[in-house]
Design an enzyme around this catalytic site. Structure first.
Site, PDB file in Angstrom:
ATOM      1  N   PHE A 293      -8.677  15.586  22.648  1.00 41.34           N
ATOM      2  CA  PHE A 293      -8.952  16.582  21.590  1.00 41.34           C
ATOM      3  C   PHE A 293      -9.268  17.864  22.358  1.00 41.34           C
ATOM      4  CE2 PHE A 293     -12.330  17.731  18.179  1.00 41.34           C
ATOM      5  CZ  PHE A 293     -11.428  17.967  17.165  1.00 41.34           C
TER       6      PHE A 293
ATOM      7  N   HIS B 204      -7.865  24.155  18.246  1.00 43.67           N
ATOM      8  CA  HIS B 204      -7.695  23.050  17.291  1.00 43.67           C
ATOM      9  C   HIS B 204      -9.057  22.479  16.884  1.00 43.67           C
ATOM     10  CE1 HIS B 204      -5.959  19.551  15.334  1.00 43.67           C
ATOM     11  NE2 HIS B 204      -6.622  18.739  16.141  1.00 43.67           N
TER      12      HIS B 204
ATOM     13  N   ARG C 261     -14.944  20.022   7.962  1.00 47.67           N
ATOM     14  CA  ARG C 261     -16.389  19.880   7.784  1.00 47.67           C
ATOM     15  C   ARG C 261     -17.071  21.189   7.380  1.00 47.67           C
ATOM     16  NH1 ARG C 261     -14.749  17.105  12.144  1.00 47.67           N
ATOM     17  NH2 ARG C 261     -15.353  18.732  13.598  1.00 47.67           N
TER      18      ARG C 261
ATOM     19  N   GLU D 106       1.416  16.401  14.665  1.00 46.70           N
ATOM     20  CA  GLU D 106       0.538  17.060  15.630  1.00 46.70           C
ATOM     21  C   GLU D 106       1.341  17.269  16.912  1.00 46.70           C
ATOM     22  OE1 GLU D 106      -4.072  16.144  14.499  1.00 46.70           O
ATOM     23  OE2 GLU D 106      -3.190  14.800  15.964  1.00 46.70           O
TER      24      GLU D 106
ATOM     25  N   GLU E 203       1.676  17.526  20.553  1.00 50.55           N
ATOM     26  CA  GLU E 203       0.858  17.106  21.691  1.00 50.55           C
ATOM     27  C   GLU E 203       1.760  16.866  22.900  1.00 50.55           C
ATOM     28  OE1 GLU E 203      -2.218  14.250  21.139  1.00 50.55           O
ATOM     29  OE2 GLU E 203      -2.377  14.579  18.974  1.00 50.55           O
TER      30      GLU E 203
ATOM     31  N   ASP F  13       1.876  13.180  17.210  1.00 50.06           N
ATOM     32  CA  ASP F  13       0.866  12.258  16.685  1.00 50.06           C
ATOM     33  C   ASP F  13       0.819  12.420  15.164  1.00 50.06           C
ATOM     34  OD1 ASP F  13      -1.270  10.575  16.297  1.00 50.06           O
ATOM     35  OD2 ASP F  13      -2.776  12.069  16.862  1.00 50.06           O
TER      36      ASP F  13
ATOM     37  N   LYS G 147      -3.633   7.473  11.482  1.00 51.28           N
ATOM     38  CA  LYS G 147      -2.865   7.772  12.698  1.00 51.28           C
ATOM     39  C   LYS G 147      -1.961   6.616  13.119  1.00 51.28           C
ATOM     40  CE  LYS G 147      -5.177  11.622  13.967  1.00 51.28           C
ATOM     41  NZ  LYS G 147      -4.549  12.903  14.315  1.00 51.28           N
TER      42      LYS G 147
ATOM     43  N   THR H 292       3.502   6.981  16.235  1.00 51.71           N
ATOM     44  CA  THR H 292       3.344   8.072  17.187  1.00 51.71           C
ATOM     45  C   THR H 292       4.658   8.157  17.956  1.00 51.71           C
ATOM     46  OG1 THR H 292       0.982   7.537  17.404  1.00 51.71           O
ATOM     47  CG2 THR H 292       1.938   8.970  19.098  1.00 51.71           C
TER      48      THR H 292
ATOM     49  N   THR I 188      -3.852  17.852  19.779  1.00 58.59           N
ATOM     50  CA  THR I 188      -3.021  18.919  19.227  1.00 58.59           C
ATOM     51  C   THR I 188      -3.159  20.190  20.048  1.00 58.59           C
ATOM     52  OG1 THR I 188      -3.398  17.961  17.056  1.00 58.59           O
ATOM     53  CG2 THR I 188      -2.533  20.211  17.114  1.00 58.59           C
TER      54      THR I 188
ATOM     55  N   GLU J  96      -3.661  22.945  10.166  1.00 58.16           N
ATOM     56  CA  GLU J  96      -4.167  24.254  10.560  1.00 58.16           C
ATOM     57  C   GLU J  96      -3.302  25.383   9.991  1.00 58.16           C
ATOM     58  OE1 GLU J  96      -4.511  22.649  14.818  1.00 58.16           O
ATOM     59  OE2 GLU J  96      -5.698  24.492  14.898  1.00 58.16           O
TER      60      GLU J  96
HETATM   61 CA   LIG Z   1      -4.051  13.794  17.828  1.00 59.07          CA
HETATM   62 MG   LIG Z   2      -0.284   8.706  16.023  1.00 61.16          MG
END
Ligand SMILES: [Ca+2]
Ligand SMILES: [Mg+2]
Ligand SMILES: [Ca+2]
Ligand SMILES: [Mg+2]
Ligand code: NI
Lengths: 428, 428
Positions: free
Chosen positions: B137, B142, B151, B208, B210, B242, B262, B266, B359, B373
């Site tokens: 992360f 991100h 949140r 995502e 990545e 992802d 998730k 992937t 991400t 986002e």
């Molecule tokens: Ca991810």
């Molecule tokens: Mg995944």
């Protein structure tokens, strides 16, 4: 409770308090001094029956196993993948071969010499190549207590009564009973008055009393296993200690969950007790209110009456103190619900995958399944029988989990799942 | 930036805009119509060079590879485990064999017929058996954006600038580029006014952007890989999508992190670009303030200048719209820090393990690496070039990630990582 199986006499000596009666026949993978190749075996009394030797002797004569090489493997994955019909066939064959009135193995001295090994002389390996390991969070008592201790909240998470909560754990650091556990180092939250976290050996090292299921046949990516057929995909159960470093866990776990606080080691018992062996011990799970969503609704929910104990043996105290007596039947979410939930998004399970229950806490103080709960986040001392006490584990402590089902004159036991805590190896 | 390698001419046709120049030589595992056995290969221009054929011809003559069976495997795990010296030897041998002035392969018509396959005719397999898959992360942009959107908090999590946050993902559902993605079903939070969650196909399906590293040599359980030697344990990088179901993720993720949101799929690109090939594109990572703890402090932090793009191709729009242009160099935590952190508690890595970056969002709207986002949690429409728009993905959308490093007159590219979204298969 299902009817007890009729008593079967075996020619192998089995003490009345042995976990490995003829009604159990758990599967494991072992190697011996004479042969370092790992191979499948079954525990009976104080012996291991080498299934590769039985297969080589041509004694698996049933239609599914006759031409299979599943017992000439270094793991049980291939056998797990074959499904319940093959598992029943194997169990029937082994039970017959071990019975007192069956001469095929009993009277074959050469084969008995090749096929039996003393349990205390073999080395137990991981029973399967574990592709993915999942840890659920299925005890309501544990979830409530964690909320109170970690987050100061006197309620379950909003989702808890609807979702069998789980996260993915670390496969590579799963070890079998007896493997030493190194106290991990890691980051912990800044001390009061500091803005910087500390890096140090964990000082809040804990066990978690869990059980875990091994997956049999899996499912294709993009498909679901309905709750009605979930049990066809479960090979059997083991004991598990999900070692946890509470200070590392607490500092890292927001927002993406536990990681290094768990991944340093997870111990499982080496003998997988099959669902067939556990059938006489089926019992009702707790009532579920609110009712689960349809994909989690079981025609007849079932749990298992498995008595569990955790004993802490400080260095030099081989008897130790049993500080927890719990039971698998306390779990709110069933095995079938866990497995159905896991695949409802199309996630594929593979033979040998491991799905753990989460900490198995009961309602009373003495049935709480980890020190975090027993010491209420380190606020209270947990008394040991030898006069000492613990809030969390100390170097040299051995944690021994055991579990058993009491039948009528016999046991179906899991043996033990143990690990001894060694000092940290990092140089901080 | 490190000096550019000297130009090397190859006898294989390589277009100037090919991702697979002689300076790249990425590794993958492929099968062909003539031979369904997966085997290692290297991409060059529009061709795959079959390394099992080169090995069988005795052309790996260096001391480490001469007697190795690492290219007669269905995965790259064995080669990955051999470490950097072997990787350099292999790269040197392949580069020499492909060069214009080396006759060994160039003039051996029989071998060329056996060893080259058109890239668009082979089937790409997973390059390694992935024991464990970890998702970091590591983009500050991100992490900040997720906090705001999920949140309502306008700050990084307390731990974020100290801990390279990560969680374990699902290994079994990792697929290579081109594999169709089924929209998952699952539980989502109760609608306003309801006390019961809904079960339905995800309506907030996201990608995502990545990248991920494949681990080379691992470490023993209980030991650490210091940050100074972390790069010796990294084989190379791939692109990753992802896939994320934001509604499922949001409802399940407290308190133990993402799971079914998730684990349905992937996607990775099939060609692993080695750190050797990426050397000319090393650049400085962002400054880290506060300074990391000593175990994360690198003598010379390094990142890589890898331009990344995400294109959404709605059904019937093969050109599609490139909605994101980002760069690997935006990541706050480096590869070395991620790997050192992962093992600091003694967790063992194994060859073939996959560690993803998280991400990769940059600072601007057009460099945000996911629709969550870009649409700011579904509040804004993201315009497509063909006139349509998206908040989240629709069935039939293909998401194509590409990545490349621009050298002086050549590219070191990653090819593409794509997947097309198919309608849900559940009957809810
Ligand atoms: Ca991810
Ligand atoms: Mg995944
Ligand atoms: Ca646990
Ligand atoms: Mg663990
Ligand atoms: Ni230390």
């Amino acid at each position: 409770m299902a009817p007890s199986p009729s008593p079967i006499a075996t020619f192998v000596p089995v003490a009345p308090d042995s976990h490995f009666s003829i009604h159990n026949l758990p599967y494991g993978v072992f190697s011996s001094r004479s042969d370092a190749t790992p191979r499948p075996g079954v525990a009976i009394g104080e012996q291991v029956l080498d299934l590769s030797a039985i297969a080589a002797a041509g004694l698996f004569t049933g239609p599914l196993l006759r031409d299979s090489d599943c017992f000439h493997q270094t793991s049980l994955n291939r056998f797990m993948a074959m499904g319940r019909a093959a598992w029943k066939e194997a169990r029937g064959t082994v039970q017959k071969l071990l019975s007192a009135d069956e001469p095929a193995l009993r009277d074959n001295t050469d084969l008995r010499k090749k096929a039996f090994f003393p349990l205390n002389e073999v080395k137990m390996e991981l029973p399967a190549v574990i592709g993915d390991y999942t840890d659920f969070f299925s005890s309501k008592h544990h979830a409530l207590n964690c909320g109170k201790i970690f987050r100061g909240v006197d309620a379950l998470p909003d989702n808890w009564l609807h979702v069998p909560i789980a996260y993915h754990g670390r496969s590579s650091s799963i070890v079998t009973s007896g493997h030493p556990i190194t106290r991990p180092c890691g980051q912990v939250a800044p001390a009061a008055g500091s803005s910087s976290p500390a890096f140090k050996p964990s000082s809040l090292l804990d066990f978690e009393l869990e059980m875990a299921m091994f997956v049999g046949p899996g499912n294709e990516l993009g498909t679901q296993i309905p709750v009605e057929s979930a049990y066809d995909h479960i090979f059997g159960l083991v004991l598990m200690n999900d070692w946890s470093a509470r200070d590392i866990q607490r500092w890292e776990a927001i927002p993406l969950g536990p990681f290094l606080g768990k991944s340093f080691a997870t111990t499982i018992s080496p003998w997988i007790v099959t669902l067939e062996a556990l059938e006489p011990f089926i019992c009702n799970p707790p009532a579920q209110d609110p009712p689960p969503l349809p994909y989690l609704k079981e025609p007849q929910g079932k749990s298992y009456d498995i008595a569990l104990e955790v004993t802490i043996k400080p260095d030099g105290d081989p008897k130790g103190s049993t500080i927890c007596r719990s039971n698998f039947k306390h779990l709110y979410w069933t095995l079938g619900q866990q497995l159905a939930h896991h695949t409802v998004n199309g996630c594929n399970l593979r033979p040998g995958d491991l799905l753990a229950s989460g900490t198995i806490s009961g309602p009373e103080q003495g049935s709480l399944g980890c020190l975090l709960e027993q010491s209420w986040g380190g606020r209270e001392q947990v008394a040991l029988e030898n006069g000492g006490s613990r809030k969390f584990l100390e170097d040299g402590d051995e944690v021994v989990i055991s579990g058993q089902c009491k039948g009528d004159g016999y046991l179906v036991g899991f043996g033990t799942c143990s690990g001894k805590l060694e000092p940290p190896r990092c140089s901080c």
